[in-house]
Write an enzyme that holds these catalytic residues in place. Structure first.
Site, PDB file in Angstrom:
ATOM      1  N   CYS A  90      65.575 -36.874  56.140  1.00  0.00           N
ATOM      2  CA  CYS A  90      66.141 -38.222  55.855  1.00  0.00           C
ATOM      3  C   CYS A  90      64.790 -39.047  55.427  1.00  0.00           C
ATOM      4  CB  CYS A  90      66.610 -38.777  57.100  1.00  0.00           C
ATOM      5  SG  CYS A  90      67.663 -40.168  56.915  1.00  0.00           S
ATOM      6  N   HIS A 193      70.519 -34.543  59.574  1.00  0.00           N
ATOM      7  CA  HIS A 193      69.559 -34.292  60.721  1.00  0.00           C
ATOM      8  C   HIS A 193      69.746 -33.220  61.561  1.00  0.00           C
ATOM      9  CE1 HIS A 193      67.665 -38.560  60.286  1.00  0.00           C
ATOM     10  NE2 HIS A 193      68.739 -38.839  59.748  1.00  0.00           N
ATOM     11  N   GLU A 195      67.562 -32.230  63.901  1.00  0.00           N
ATOM     12  CA  GLU A 195      67.122 -32.463  65.256  1.00  0.00           C
ATOM     13  C   GLU A 195      68.037 -33.119  65.959  1.00  0.00           C
ATOM     14  OE1 GLU A 195      66.715 -34.131  62.616  1.00  0.00           O
ATOM     15  OE2 GLU A 195      66.230 -36.424  63.109  1.00  0.00           O
TER      16      GLU A 195
END
Lengths: 226, 79
Positions: A90, A193, A195
């Protein structure tokens, strides 16, 4: 012999938001996740570096434009030029583009709206240090959350540098490009994302495929250096 | 010297902000086409003359103020 836990740094800039999620996810995937403050210049003891999401330095002027000048970013550039593994997520992707480590630029979403939802992605290239646990053409569900994710490639971008493509383009990216790598394949950036998608409790664990690929590759680096 | 830098989205780069502004002007009854939104950056710069100032600002544009892939820029320098 016990497998070494690779040391993967996560840079925290003023305005980073997802650094702690990235540290948590990497640790859950059996890496030694190391916080790296933005004033740090030496990354020599790391096996890989992650630039996390957020709004570094307020994202003033253009997203990632100011973070490019931080000491840690200069160190990341040297680290990448020496062949080190760098993943930008990002805002981290935006910083890598501004720093010239990745081709292209990220502009305001076509809809002008902040988009925050699960995105379906197709793996276009699976033999990279960041996608080795994926299969070619595999569909992944990983969330996106950004206002400036419309990827614009430079003229003549090598299609082999496109790593991930949106199935349902959420931001107007040219050719649905969601993630790219550099020519050498040791630097990758993506808007989704991973994560935030390492535990099925949170809806999807497909992000773990990307991060575990990175951990595998970093472990090979740690073994080679040992 | 006073420098003004005008940064514009390059032709061919989709500018949804420009489209939104153009459409809002249409709602007010103004017929406009091809609205584009850029930005203005104003600052004082130390320089020996206008040419020197312009050369400095040119370097600033290339290194930071504009992204050459997606933006063009114009520089204006006044005493």
């Amino acid at each position: 012999m016990a497998m070494p836990r690779p040391r993967i740094g996560v840079v925290t800039y003023p305005g980073s938001q997802d650094d702690r999620d990235a540290l948590w996810a990497l640790a859950a995937l059996d890496a030694e996740a190391v916080p790296v403050w933005h004033e740090k210049r030496d990354l020599s003891r790391l096996d890989a570096v992650v630039l996390p999401g957020g709004f570094s330095y307020g994202d003033y002027l253009r997203c990632g434009a100011i973070a490019r000048f931080s000491p840690a970013t200069a160190a990341v550039c040297e680290f990448a030029e020496a062949g080190g593994l760098v993943l930008g997520i990002c805002n981290g992707f935006q910083i890598l583009c501004e720093a010239g480590l990745l081709p292209g630029a990220l502009l305001r979403n076509e809809t002008l709206r902040f988009v925050c939802r699960d995105a379906r992605l197709r793996v276009e290239r699976n033999l990279l240090p960041f996608t080795s646990r994926c299969t070619a053409g595999q569909l992944l569900v990983i969330p996106v959350k950004h206002g400036d994710g419309r990827y614009v490639p430079p003229p003549g971008l090598d299609p082999a540098q496109v790593v991930l493509r949106y199935v349902d383009n959420p931001n107007g990216s040219i050719d649905g490009i969601a993630g790219v790598c550099n020519e050498a394949g040791n630097v990758m950036g993506l808007m989704p994302h991973p994560e935030h998608a390492v535990d099925p409790l949170l809806g999807s664990d497909h992000g773990a495929l990307i991060l575990a690929s990175l951990v595998d590759s970093a472990r090979r680096h740690a073994l080679a250096a040992a | 010297m006073r420098a003004t830098v005008l940064v514009r989205p390059k032709p061919g780069i989709l500018d949804p902000q420009g489209e939104a502004v153009g459409s809002a002007l249409g709602h007010l009854g103004f017929e406009v086409r091809d609205a584009r939104v850029g930005k203005v950056i104003d600052f004082e710069v130390d320089a020996t003359n206008a040419a020197d100032a312009k050369a400095k600002v040119e370097r600033m544009c290339e290194q930071l103020l504009a992204n050459p892939l997606i933006e063009s820029y114009e520089i204006e320098v006044t005493a």
